[in-house]
Write an enzyme that holds these catalytic residues in place. Sequence first.
Site, mmCIF file in Angstrom:
data_model
loop_
_atom_site.group_PDB
_atom_site.id
_atom_site.type_symbol
_atom_site.label_atom_id
_atom_site.label_comp_id
_atom_site.label_asym_id
_atom_site.label_seq_id
_atom_site.Cartn_x
_atom_site.Cartn_y
_atom_site.Cartn_z
ATOM 1 C CB SER A 13 -0.844 -0.017 1.279
ATOM 2 O OG SER A 13 -0.207 0.198 2.364
ATOM 3 C CG LEU A 85 8.836 -7.959 6.304
ATOM 4 C CD1 LEU A 85 7.895 -9.365 6.508
ATOM 5 C CD2 LEU A 85 8.652 -7.090 7.424
ATOM 6 C CG HIS A 104 9.380 0.967 12.707
ATOM 7 N ND1 HIS A 104 9.896 -0.362 12.601
ATOM 8 C CD2 HIS A 104 9.264 1.138 14.005
ATOM 9 C CE1 HIS A 104 9.368 -1.131 13.346
ATOM 10 N NE2 HIS A 104 9.171 -0.065 14.570
ATOM 11 C CD GLU A 174 3.234 2.884 7.639
ATOM 12 O OE1 GLU A 174 3.595 2.267 6.623
ATOM 13 O OE2 GLU A 174 2.648 2.330 8.741
HETATM 14 C C1 GRF Z 1 4.018 -0.620 6.698
HETATM 15 O O1 GRF Z 1 3.508 -0.888 8.138
HETATM 16 C C2 GRF Z 1 5.321 -0.150 7.010
HETATM 17 O O2 GRF Z 1 5.352 0.820 8.239
HETATM 18 C C3 GRF Z 1 6.217 -1.239 7.264
HETATM 19 O O3 GRF Z 1 5.667 -2.190 6.540
HETATM 20 C C4 GRF Z 1 4.369 -2.115 6.334
HETATM 21 C C5 GRF Z 1 4.235 -2.025 4.748
HETATM 22 O O4 GRF Z 1 2.820 -1.774 4.533
HETATM 23 N N1 GRF Z 1 7.489 -1.186 7.129
HETATM 24 P P1 GRF Z 1 2.505 -1.995 3.118
HETATM 25 O O5 GRF Z 1 2.876 -3.109 2.276
HETATM 26 O O6 GRF Z 1 3.198 -0.840 2.380
HETATM 27 O O7 GRF Z 1 0.915 -2.014 2.804
#
Ligand code: GRF
Length: 189
Positions: A13, A85, A104, A174
């Site tokens: 996302s 990850l 983060h 984010e």
């Molecule tokens: C988000 O919560 C970000 O903070 C963390 O991983 C997640 C990514 O979510 N690093 P998405 O795949 O971008 O929806």
Amino acid sequence: MKNIAIFASGGGSNARKIIEHFQESAIGRVVLVVSNKKDAGVLDIAREHNIPTYILQRPLFYETKEILPVLQDHAVDLIVLAGFLWLVPGYLVQAFPRKIVNIHPALLPQFGGKGMYGGHVHAAVKAAGVNVSGITIHFANEHYDEGDIIFQTSCSLNETDTPETIARKVLALEHEHYPRVIEGMLRGV
Ligand code: GRF
């Protein structure tokens, strides 16, 4: 025009928001999406936008530097981790000094480090009973969630919040801030 590579492991996302933000931009563009999971949703988003993708294999990523020519072929200026990850190997940090950025979903240095990702973060925030959480955008290095902090913003929590409602509040931050902060970095790069 600066070239961005997004590294992501999940649904993407954030990647979608970043891709859309730079679609009409004269400052930057997303030229590559890299994932360690061949079935990650982020790869579908990349394909939707005709952006090349690259799948990492663990031994190659850590025991060789095979990703470097791939990044050079796309003239990547900035690596954006958006839910990636795996640890960033030292050779990649060295090849892209202060040019790898991570987000983060908490206010580092609290609630960070190995194993602190996704729902684990928000569960720990809830368990700690704090009344604030937020996001941290920082330079990535070869350790989880370390590196100089570039931007932080917070959201207030109350006792009715659950890990799920905290996740929703944080993800909204984010999406709101990551593209803009990246643009600011490209202007300064
Ligand atoms: C988000 O919560 C970000 O903070 C963390 O991983 C997640 C990514 O979510 N690093 P998405 O795949 O971008 O929806």
